[in-house]
Design an enzyme around this catalytic site. Sequence first.
Site, PDB file in Angstrom:
ATOM      1  N   HIS A  59      41.515  15.405  16.267  1.00 40.65           N
ATOM      2  CA  HIS A  59      40.658  15.884  17.355  1.00 40.65           C
ATOM      3  C   HIS A  59      41.464  15.725  18.633  1.00 40.65           C
ATOM      4  CE1 HIS A  59      37.017  15.980  14.798  1.00 40.65           C
ATOM      5  NE2 HIS A  59      37.609  14.974  14.185  1.00 40.65           N
ATOM      6  N   ASP A 304      42.379  11.823  10.974  1.00 41.91           N
ATOM      7  CA  ASP A 304      41.079  11.969  11.643  1.00 41.91           C
ATOM      8  C   ASP A 304      41.169  11.339  13.045  1.00 41.91           C
ATOM      9  OD1 ASP A 304      38.501  12.606  12.291  1.00 41.91           O
ATOM     10  OD2 ASP A 304      37.569  11.190  10.904  1.00 41.91           O
TER      11      ASP A 304
END
Lengths: 428, 308
Positions: A59, A304
């Site tokens: 992200h 992640d």
Amino acid sequence: MLTWIIRHARLGDAIIDLAVQADRIAAIAPAESLQAEDARVLEAHGARLLPSLIDAHVHLREPGFEYKEDIASGLAAALAGGFGQVMAMANTNPVNDSATVTTFMLERARVSHPHGPWLRPIGALTKGLAGQELAPAGELAEAGCVALSNDGKPVASTEILRRAMEYAADLGLMVIDHCEDPALGAGGGMNEGALSGRLGIKGIPDVSEAIQVARDVLLASYLDIPIHLAHISCRASVEIIAQAKAKGVPVTAETCPHYLVWDETMVEGYRTAAKVNPPLRTADDVLALREAVRTGVIDILATDHAPHAAHEKDVPFDEAPFGISGLDTALALTTLLVREHALSWSDAVRLWAEAPARIFRLPEARIEEGAPANFLLLAEDASWTVSRQTMLSKSTNTPALGMELPGRVVAHFLGGQLLFHRTPWPAS
Amino acid sequence: MQWPHKDLLDVSQLTTEEALFLLRTAERFAEINTRPVKKAPILKGKSVVLFFAEPSTRTKVSFDVAVKRLSADSFSISASTSSLQKGESLKDTALTLEAMRPDAIVIRHRASGAAQYLAERLRCAVINAGDGQHAHPTQALLDTFTLSQAWQGAFAGKVVCILGDIAHSRVARSGVDLLSRLGVRVRLCGPRTLLPPGVASWPAQVYTDPGAAVAGADAIMCLRLQLERQQAGLLPNLAEYARRFGLSRALLAKAAPGAVVLHPGPMNRGVEIADSVADGPASRVLGQVTAGVAVRMAVLHLLLTRKA
């Protein structure tokens, strides 16, 4: 004419020299057997030579949350962390559900890192990630998205997921599913079990993941369309995936270094740095995941990488957002796993480079003559302390903060250029 | 005894000896509370902030009375009037309060771990007046004090049944810890939907049948049922809950002769406790309130007169 000679690098068990000519690996030869001539020489001091890695799940927060991370800082952390390609999730603001956003992201990457690492955007699976209508997958693919996902907001409707998988399959795009039953464990903050019971924190049971894993493999089997399962965290999911793979269901799966290194006890003392979704599970789940990455039941590792600003995590546990900043420490945690004999280096290369390239049809970095010169040098025995000063991500939300870890990337070549070089050489 | 703790976050941080010492200290304050002039100049010049970020009447008033009886000054901040309402973080609120140099902050907060969060960041004493579903140490201490009075200090082998919403109860978590260490055999009883995960590992026996759980008990501690548990799908409706788990006279009759009834308050009469039981001879509910002041005086005294 050779441009670079890397001396005394460790490839497998051998110490070798590697020559770069322009953007290619020109030669791999026994140590000190290559003549430098006009080439620049980099002394590797026995550091491990690895292909540049792929992080299939990050992200980068831009557009919309640049105070947590932006594409420039995220790619800088990726480069220093050993990643040549990163796949960025779509939960930005605005959501990456249009060519406009995808093009903007790619432009930001090109401006800050024209020679790599390369940003590989993941488009939203549904419009606004709302789980109601399909996002324009054709437009997203044309703009440069390499996969589709609703990551961060699980797809509650199996009908929508089915149609999205069918539509994406026509375009050759993989669907990445964040497996979480949206009601079971809603409002929870950590793994459900005796520890959550004692701490008085609402739990997220492992079955809230495994139930959706089961749904997804049944759907993939029924449709005969591949699906990739993001951040698998527990034994129950591993068992379902193993069963599905044995039957030939086209399913692939990932887990993250934090699920292989830490368990739920990291939350003790209400440590928000260890608050992540899915949550850190039990020691038994850690064992099951280690076994699954070794045997290939779980295909890839991904970080992640979920940066959050310090003030967002400096709150009572219930109020903190989920997420661990992972790009800076991924290869160090991998080194830790190799030291503990949970993985071999060839496992690590398979999990971080070969398998993600195959699953997402990305260029794969290989250490072989004639291949593009995309590689890194890792000082395995270097020991470093994770801190604000040693991390390049804007956000330091990781349980590793303050820890001393082994394994430090000392050089990273992309396209034959030395884009990252750590000086001075870290101490062992 | 040299009191070693800067803060009171949970009873689990106290040795059994320290907990008993605290209860003996509370007995002295209980005596002061029976005098015509109920004030002692022990903490003159000390100031205590009562920071209640979650609604509370009795705990807040109890602490306030305790502070004033020890001649210290109290300052109240509540959820509705504090800047938390305007979006200020707990950290900034706490640092702002500490900058005013109080000697202690009493905190009630909806988040588990909130008291520990403050204690790690502040130099002054932090007293946990209830953090989320985690801990409520002064409640556990005052419950123990009340039972000690009923049993003349003889805890060993006594049976206490904690009845109701165990899963969401900080009172149950702290109570089980302290009572079990004093030799009490603790029973926990509620529908499975209101039992916490991992309860089998607690130092208590677990029941889902109230008749069996209450049988032969020397004390029954009813827990308040939050009305939102019904909306969350944890129970069908309050009437059914009252029928199955409410402490009626008939259920109480299964307990040991002379059994006492406790409730941390505020009571939902007709839900977890019947009127006739709440007002009946077994009830020690008002005794708990009186004990609460003495116990909190003891906590304030020990924390604020300790030599750092």
